[in-house]
Design a protein around this motif. Structure first.
Motif, PDB file in Angstrom:
ATOM      1  N   GLY A  42       0.767  -1.149  -0.075  1.00 13.22           N
ATOM      2  CA  GLY A  42       0.085  -0.019  -0.050  1.00 13.22           C
ATOM      3  C   GLY A  42       0.745   1.115  -0.023  1.00 13.22           C
ATOM      4  N   LYS A  45       4.130   1.849  -4.502  1.00 14.14           N
ATOM      5  CA  LYS A  45       5.201   1.061  -5.450  1.00 14.14           C
ATOM      6  C   LYS A  45       4.408   0.726  -6.844  1.00 14.14           C
ATOM      7  CE  LYS A  45       5.780  -2.474  -2.774  1.00 14.14           C
ATOM      8  NZ  LYS A  45       4.807  -2.168  -1.786  1.00 14.14           N
ATOM      9  N   SER A  46       3.374  -0.238  -6.704  1.00 14.76           N
ATOM     10  CA  SER A  46       2.742  -0.346  -8.287  1.00 14.76           C
ATOM     11  C   SER A  46       2.304   0.996  -8.960  1.00 14.76           C
ATOM     12  CB  SER A  46       1.561  -1.204  -7.989  1.00 14.76           C
ATOM     13  OG  SER A  46       1.935  -2.365  -7.516  1.00 14.76           O
ATOM     14  N   THR A  47       1.669   1.914  -7.915  1.00 15.79           N
ATOM     15  CA  THR A  47       1.173   3.229  -8.549  1.00 15.79           C
ATOM     16  C   THR A  47       2.389   3.906  -9.099  1.00 15.79           C
ATOM     17  OG1 THR A  47      -0.646   3.051  -6.831  1.00 15.79           O
ATOM     18  CG2 THR A  47      -0.070   5.216  -8.147  1.00 15.79           C
TER      19      THR A  47
HETATM   20  P1  ADP Z   1       1.681  -1.021  -3.264  1.00 18.74           P
HETATM   21  O1  ADP Z   1       2.160  -1.480  -4.771  1.00 18.74           O
HETATM   22  O2  ADP Z   1       3.011  -0.456  -2.758  1.00 18.74           O
HETATM   23  O3  ADP Z   1       1.255  -2.107  -2.481  1.00 18.74           O
HETATM   24  P2  ADP Z   1      -0.264   0.632  -4.527  1.00 18.74           P
HETATM   25  O4  ADP Z   1       0.652   1.384  -5.488  1.00 18.74           O
HETATM   26  O5  ADP Z   1      -0.852  -0.868  -5.145  1.00 18.74           O
HETATM   27  O6  ADP Z   1       0.588   0.111  -3.215  1.00 18.74           O
HETATM   28  O7  ADP Z   1      -1.419   1.111  -3.837  1.00 18.74           O
HETATM   29  C1  ADP Z   1      -1.003   2.552  -2.948  1.00 18.74           C
HETATM   30  C2  ADP Z   1      -2.445   3.046  -2.417  1.00 18.74           C
HETATM   31  O8  ADP Z   1      -3.274   3.441  -3.269  1.00 18.74           O
HETATM   32  C3  ADP Z   1      -2.920   1.960  -1.679  1.00 18.74           C
HETATM   33  O9  ADP Z   1      -3.673   2.547  -0.593  1.00 18.74           O
HETATM   34  C4  ADP Z   1      -4.065   1.287  -2.483  1.00 18.74           C
HETATM   35  O10 ADP Z   1      -5.376   0.750  -1.867  1.00 18.74           O
HETATM   36  C5  ADP Z   1      -4.461   2.631  -3.404  1.00 18.74           C
HETATM   37  N1  ADP Z   1      -5.007   2.519  -4.860  1.00 18.74           N
HETATM   38  C6  ADP Z   1      -4.149   1.639  -5.526  1.00 18.74           C
HETATM   39  N2  ADP Z   1      -4.989   1.515  -6.880  1.00 18.74           N
HETATM   40  C7  ADP Z   1      -6.207   2.084  -6.752  1.00 18.74           C
HETATM   41  C8  ADP Z   1      -7.142   2.180  -7.289  1.00 18.74           C
HETATM   42  N3  ADP Z   1      -7.469   1.911  -8.473  1.00 18.74           N
HETATM   43  N4  ADP Z   1      -8.360   2.826  -6.762  1.00 18.74           N
HETATM   44  C9  ADP Z   1      -8.295   3.095  -5.591  1.00 18.74           C
HETATM   45  N5  ADP Z   1      -7.367   3.085  -4.505  1.00 18.74           N
HETATM   46  C10 ADP Z   1      -6.225   2.522  -5.097  1.00 18.74           C
END
Ligand code: ADP
Ligand code: MG
Length: 245
Positions: A42, A45-47
């Motif tokens: 959360g 990283k992916s974002t």
């Molecule tokens: P990680 O890859 O580090 O686990 P993410 O980048 O997936 O984290 O997510 C960062 C935050 O953004 C998290 O709190 C996640 O719940 C939120 N998030 C990610 N994608 C979405 C989405 N499509 N809609 C709403 N919230 C999102």
């Protein structure tokens, strides 16, 4: 830091509704650099990496990839996607296409390669990831490790300048992690720019030029692997490392 970064992010902010997932991200990645991104679930990283090929849209700041700025302009987005490959946690292969067809689809339809040429290139990359004998099978007939190697080969068939990996081994059974990391390690020697979200710290030590630690949408700390693992400066980094090492 290189004067000529292939990826440049300046003060990037990203929101999902009212939730801020990225906060003031400044990141420059040099050509040929290998960067590992880690941090708690959360943390964004992916974002972060999905913003680099516009699978997510940023709302603040600038992202420039190989001299092309990511804006709403579709031409730029297309141009950047041709240069940036991506490998996902869950492989994302087309289940109804054979391995070879998965590899040649993009080159034939997007790069307009003649099918015979695309197939020859695909076979070369299947050899590189050590599964040329699986070319005519369907993804569902392969192990997870093999499917992920197909996904890496598919990405390479598009001749990307950059490959983004999003936890490529975290959906795999433990005995298959090494075969995928080995392929990624040999890739590192080719000079391609790699940005890899992973918690495989052995891989980070061996392959990365730099390790970035994220928490709550921010880059908290970054350093060369030796420095990062032996002298983490922030309490949050220490806590994270104590949990995963
Ligand atoms: P990680 O890859 O580090 O686990 P993410 O980048 O997936 O984290 O997510 C960062 C935050 O953004 C998290 O709190 C996640 O719940 C939120 N998030 C990610 N994608 C979405 C989405 N499509 N809609 C709403 N919230 C999102
Ligand atoms: Mg993630």
């Amino acid at each position: 830091m290189s004067p000529d970064p292939i990826i440049e992010m300046q003060d990037v902010g990203k929101w999902f509704g009212s939730y801020q997932a990225l906060r003031g991200i400044d990141l420059r990645v040099a050509r040929g650099e290998r960067v590992v991104v880690c941090g708690p679930s959360g943390s964004g990283k992916s974002t972060l990496i999905r913003c680099i090929n516009r699978l997510e849209e940023h709302q603040q700041g600038r992202i420039v990839v190989d001299g092309i700025e990511l804006t709403a302009d579709l031409k730029n987005i297309e141009a950047i996607r041709r240069e940036v490959g991506m490998v996902f946690q869950h492989f994302n292969l087309f289940p109804h296409l054979t391995v070879l067809e998965n590899l040649t689809l993009g080159p034939i339809w997007v790069l307009k390669q003649p099918p015979a040429e695309a197939q020859a290139t695909a076979m070369r990359f299947l050899e590189r990831v050590r599964i040329p004998d699986q070319a005519h099978k369907y993804p569902g007939q392969l192990s997870g490790g093999q499917q992920q190697r197909v996904a890496i080969a598919r990405s390479l068939c598009m001749s990307p300048k950059i490959i983004l990996f999003d936890e490529p081994t975290s959906a795999l059974d433990p005995e298959m992690v090494k075969e995928v990391l080995d392929v990624m390690t040999t890739l590192a020697d080719t000079g391609i720019t790699m940005l890899c979200v992973t918690h495989e710290m052995g891989f980070a030590r061996q392959v990365a030029n730099r390790v970035i630690f994220m928490d709550q949408g921010q880059i908290v700390e970054q350093a060369a692997p030796e420095e990062f693992f032996s002298h983490p400066r922030h309490e949050r980094t220490r806590l994270f490392l104590s949990q995963i090492l």
